[in-house]
Design a protein around this motif. Structure first.
Motif, mmCIF file in Angstrom:
data_model
loop_
_atom_site.group_PDB
_atom_site.id
_atom_site.type_symbol
_atom_site.label_atom_id
_atom_site.label_comp_id
_atom_site.label_asym_id
_atom_site.label_seq_id
_atom_site.Cartn_x
_atom_site.Cartn_y
_atom_site.Cartn_z
ATOM 1 N N ALA A 91 127.643 18.993 -17.185
ATOM 2 C CA ALA A 91 128.359 20.302 -16.485
ATOM 3 C C ALA A 91 128.986 20.863 -17.525
ATOM 4 C CB ALA A 91 128.869 19.750 -14.443
ATOM 5 N N LEU A 92 130.708 20.369 -16.982
ATOM 6 C CA LEU A 92 131.632 21.368 -17.968
ATOM 7 C C LEU A 92 131.570 21.032 -19.341
ATOM 8 C CD1 LEU A 92 134.609 18.652 -14.995
ATOM 9 C CD2 LEU A 92 132.877 21.039 -15.279
ATOM 10 N N ASN A 93 131.293 20.631 -20.518
ATOM 11 C CA ASN A 93 131.565 20.173 -21.734
ATOM 12 C C ASN A 93 129.983 20.510 -22.446
ATOM 13 O OD1 ASN A 93 134.494 20.567 -21.352
ATOM 14 N ND2 ASN A 93 133.988 18.105 -21.511
ATOM 15 N N GLY A 94 128.600 20.158 -21.492
ATOM 16 C CA GLY A 94 127.697 20.326 -22.480
ATOM 17 C C GLY A 94 127.285 21.966 -22.891
ATOM 18 N N PRO A 95 126.102 21.965 -23.005
ATOM 19 C CA PRO A 95 125.076 23.214 -22.938
ATOM 20 C C PRO A 95 125.517 24.256 -21.963
ATOM 21 C CG PRO A 95 123.487 21.504 -22.237
ATOM 22 C CD PRO A 95 124.872 21.174 -22.188
ATOM 23 N N ASN A 242 131.240 22.517 -33.709
ATOM 24 C CA ASN A 242 132.128 23.699 -33.627
ATOM 25 C C ASN A 242 132.197 23.021 -32.156
ATOM 26 O OD1 ASN A 242 133.210 23.020 -35.727
ATOM 27 N ND2 ASN A 242 133.406 25.527 -36.133
ATOM 28 N N SER A 243 131.012 23.732 -31.516
ATOM 29 C CA SER A 243 130.809 24.133 -29.721
ATOM 30 C C SER A 243 130.671 22.357 -28.840
ATOM 31 C CB SER A 243 128.937 24.982 -29.275
ATOM 32 O OG SER A 243 128.150 23.652 -29.894
ATOM 33 N N PHE A 244 130.493 21.811 -29.974
ATOM 34 C CA PHE A 244 130.342 20.779 -29.135
ATOM 35 C C PHE A 244 131.719 19.251 -28.784
ATOM 36 C CE2 PHE A 244 126.191 21.268 -29.223
ATOM 37 C CZ PHE A 244 125.457 21.090 -27.378
ATOM 38 N N PRO A 246 134.421 20.630 -27.324
ATOM 39 C CA PRO A 246 135.053 20.234 -25.651
ATOM 40 C C PRO A 246 133.923 18.773 -25.822
ATOM 41 C CG PRO A 246 134.409 23.124 -25.914
ATOM 42 C CD PRO A 246 133.786 21.743 -26.857
ATOM 43 N N GLU A 247 132.647 18.660 -25.898
ATOM 44 C CA GLU A 247 132.325 17.444 -25.453
ATOM 45 C C GLU A 247 133.261 16.229 -26.082
ATOM 46 O OE1 GLU A 247 129.689 13.450 -25.495
ATOM 47 O OE2 GLU A 247 130.449 14.971 -27.585
ATOM 48 N N ARG A 248 133.937 16.262 -26.962
ATOM 49 C CA ARG A 248 133.992 15.398 -27.369
ATOM 50 C C ARG A 248 135.446 14.844 -26.551
ATOM 51 N NH1 ARG A 248 132.935 15.554 -34.202
ATOM 52 N NH2 ARG A 248 131.348 14.830 -33.910
ATOM 53 N N VAL A 249 136.236 16.385 -26.187
ATOM 54 C CA VAL A 249 137.239 16.263 -26.186
ATOM 55 C C VAL A 249 137.266 15.811 -24.301
ATOM 56 C CG1 VAL A 249 139.038 16.950 -24.715
ATOM 57 C CG2 VAL A 249 138.229 17.625 -27.524
ATOM 58 N N GLY A 250 136.159 15.589 -23.986
ATOM 59 C CA GLY A 250 135.486 15.142 -22.719
ATOM 60 C C GLY A 250 135.020 13.403 -22.799
ATOM 61 N N ASN A 251 134.453 13.645 -23.543
ATOM 62 C CA ASN A 251 133.904 12.398 -24.133
ATOM 63 C C ASN A 251 135.308 11.637 -24.093
ATOM 64 O OD1 ASN A 251 133.612 9.766 -25.734
ATOM 65 N ND2 ASN A 251 131.862 10.033 -25.533
ATOM 66 N N GLY A 363 129.486 2.367 -24.745
ATOM 67 C CA GLY A 363 128.551 3.414 -25.090
ATOM 68 C C GLY A 363 129.255 4.937 -25.985
ATOM 69 N N PHE A 364 130.220 4.399 -25.206
ATOM 70 C CA PHE A 364 131.143 5.743 -25.945
ATOM 71 C C PHE A 364 131.456 5.883 -27.742
ATOM 72 C CE2 PHE A 364 133.575 5.621 -21.921
ATOM 73 C CZ PHE A 364 133.069 7.078 -20.860
ATOM 74 N N ALA A 365 131.304 4.773 -28.288
ATOM 75 C CA ALA A 365 131.701 5.302 -29.462
ATOM 76 C C ALA A 365 130.655 4.773 -29.594
ATOM 77 C CB ALA A 365 131.628 3.489 -29.825
ATOM 78 N N LEU A 366 129.021 5.499 -29.792
ATOM 79 C CA LEU A 366 127.738 5.346 -30.046
ATOM 80 C C LEU A 366 127.469 7.501 -29.955
ATOM 81 C CD1 LEU A 366 126.162 2.547 -28.996
ATOM 82 C CD2 LEU A 366 127.164 3.138 -30.894
ATOM 83 N N GLY A 367 127.944 7.818 -28.605
ATOM 84 C CA GLY A 367 127.130 8.864 -27.956
ATOM 85 C C GLY A 367 128.028 9.787 -29.113
ATOM 86 N N GLY A 368 127.606 11.123 -29.132
ATOM 87 C CA GLY A 368 128.270 12.794 -29.142
ATOM 88 C C GLY A 368 129.606 12.160 -31.167
ATOM 89 N N GLY A 369 128.655 11.104 -31.887
ATOM 90 C CA GLY A 369 129.227 11.227 -32.732
ATOM 91 C C GLY A 369 129.461 10.147 -33.161
#
Length: 392
Positions: A91-95, A242-244, A246-251, A363-369
């Protein structure tokens, strides 16, 4: 650009979120994992309290808070309930974050208020069965057809896809290869030709399933294209990646929350558990483990704060976001494993939450890169040039 946020303000916010998470979410954290059940009641509660609109601008009904606030929020929620943290991360860092920065005024007005109200839940469709780390090998494609695009292809590992009302889909515009022509469009659930697969059993985060997505000649209105793919350049793809940030920071923030929880348990247990006639915290071997864990947690928190407050085009700067995710992904695995070790065989049992934390953190080390791809990214940014991973 540095986003100014005072330490006092963030710590006051942390105390509020920690109290809420402990009182409202902790009791059923194990339940969602054991039953592999989506924590819908938690999502409903978050909607009622306005937390899912935390970073959405006030003009669309949100709170307009900073990425730093979102990071603290994710840390504290994940510290208590990882599966609820996954919902918050989407919700916060996705689309919705990409829509806020990259969307047209019409798209923002149409989608963002309903993200705040909880009526809409967005998933992300990037990976494919044959295009994971090599995301530029994706084959999902769109073909222009009047006022619509025809979408064909398949996506994998869409977190929360079974509950999502909309999915942001990366696809290829035109007959291109590599990063050229890759753009993104939003597909609404119920669109003819759009099918959602069954959640696949997985190791951790079992309350928020991952599904495959199938697109068989879906007609998507041109008004639902967030970023058109440019067949002649990689500009659109680079903008989307680049838009993701926030997703990496949230991860990374979620990693920090899980690690902090494991650390707190290890400190408490080692203070109470006695062997050879004294608490095990009095043994140097335990002290060194705890010292290393504390140092790594502190380092991750500083990296996350730096990434969350140093922005470029509205998103965290790529290098700082990558640093934070890479370090936190590996830190949480070390900390949860050491915390389990300190608990001995008790930590291996399901009576304690350590085994669940070990599973969730992997799973963190797999998703989002993956951490391997993140290292490639850091190297590219350090050298100031891209490196082609393909065989010549």
């Amino acid at each position: 650009m540095e986003q100014e946020v005072s330490e006092a303000e963030l710590e006051e916010f942390r105390a509020t979120v920690r109290k809420f998470a402990t009182e409202a979410l902790a009791a059923k954290a194990a339940h969602w994992d054991e039953q592999e059940e989506f924590p819908a009641e938690n999502r409903d509660l978050l909607v009622c309290l306005g937390y899912l609109g935390l970073v959405i601008p006030e003009e669309y009904g949100g709170s307009g808070a900073s990425i730093a606030h979102a990071s603290v929020f994710l840390e504290e929620i994940s510290r208590v309930c990882f599966n609820t943290g996954l919902i918050c991360q989407l919700a916060l860092n996705g689309p919705s974050r990409a829509i806020e920065i990259l969307g047209t005024p019409e798209q923002k007005a149409r989608w963002l208020p309903k993200c705040v109200s909880g009526e809409y839940m967005f998933g992300i469709g990037i990976s494919e069965p044959g295009a994971g780390s090599a995301v530029t090998d994706l084959s999902t494609s769109v073909t222009e057809d009047g006022d619509h695009y025809i979408l064909r292809g398949q996506k994998a590992f869409c977190t929360g896809g079974a509950q999502a009302t909309h999915v942001l889909v990366f696809a290829r515009f035109g007959k291109t290869v590599g990063a050229k022509g890759i753009g993104a469009l939003i597909v609404e659930k119920g669109t003819p030709g759009f099918e959602i697969g069954h959640p696949a059993p997985k190791m951790g985060g079992r309350g928020v399933g991952e599904v495959e997505l199938f697109f068989d000649n879906c007609r998507v209105p041109k008004a639902d294209v967030l970023v058109p793919g440019d067949p002649d350049s990689t500009k659109s793809f680079r903008l989307l990646m680049n838009s993701f940030g926030p997703e990496r920071v949230g991860n990374a923030a979620m990693c920090l929350g899980v690690a902090q929880a494991a650390f707190d348990l290890a400190v408490a247990y080692s203070s109470e558990r006695t062997q050879f006639g004294r608490p095990i915290c009095e043994f140097q071997g335990i002290q060194w483990k705890v010292a290393d864990m504390a140092t790594q947690i502190h380092a991750a928190r500083l990296m996350i704060r730096h990434a969350a407050t140093h922005l470029e085009g509205g998103f965290p700067r790529p290098l700082e976001a990558t640093y934070a995710k890479l370090y936190a992904n590996e830190m949480v695995q070390r900390v949860t494993n050491e915390a389990l070790q300190i608990h001995g065989h008790y930590g291996y049992t399901r009576e304690f939450p350590l085994e669940r934390m070990v599973r969730d953190s992997r799973g963190f080390a797999l998703g989002g890169g993956t951490v391997e791809i993140l290292r490639n990214t850091v190297a590219s940014l350090v050298y100031g040039r891209s490196f082609d991973q393909r065989r010549s």
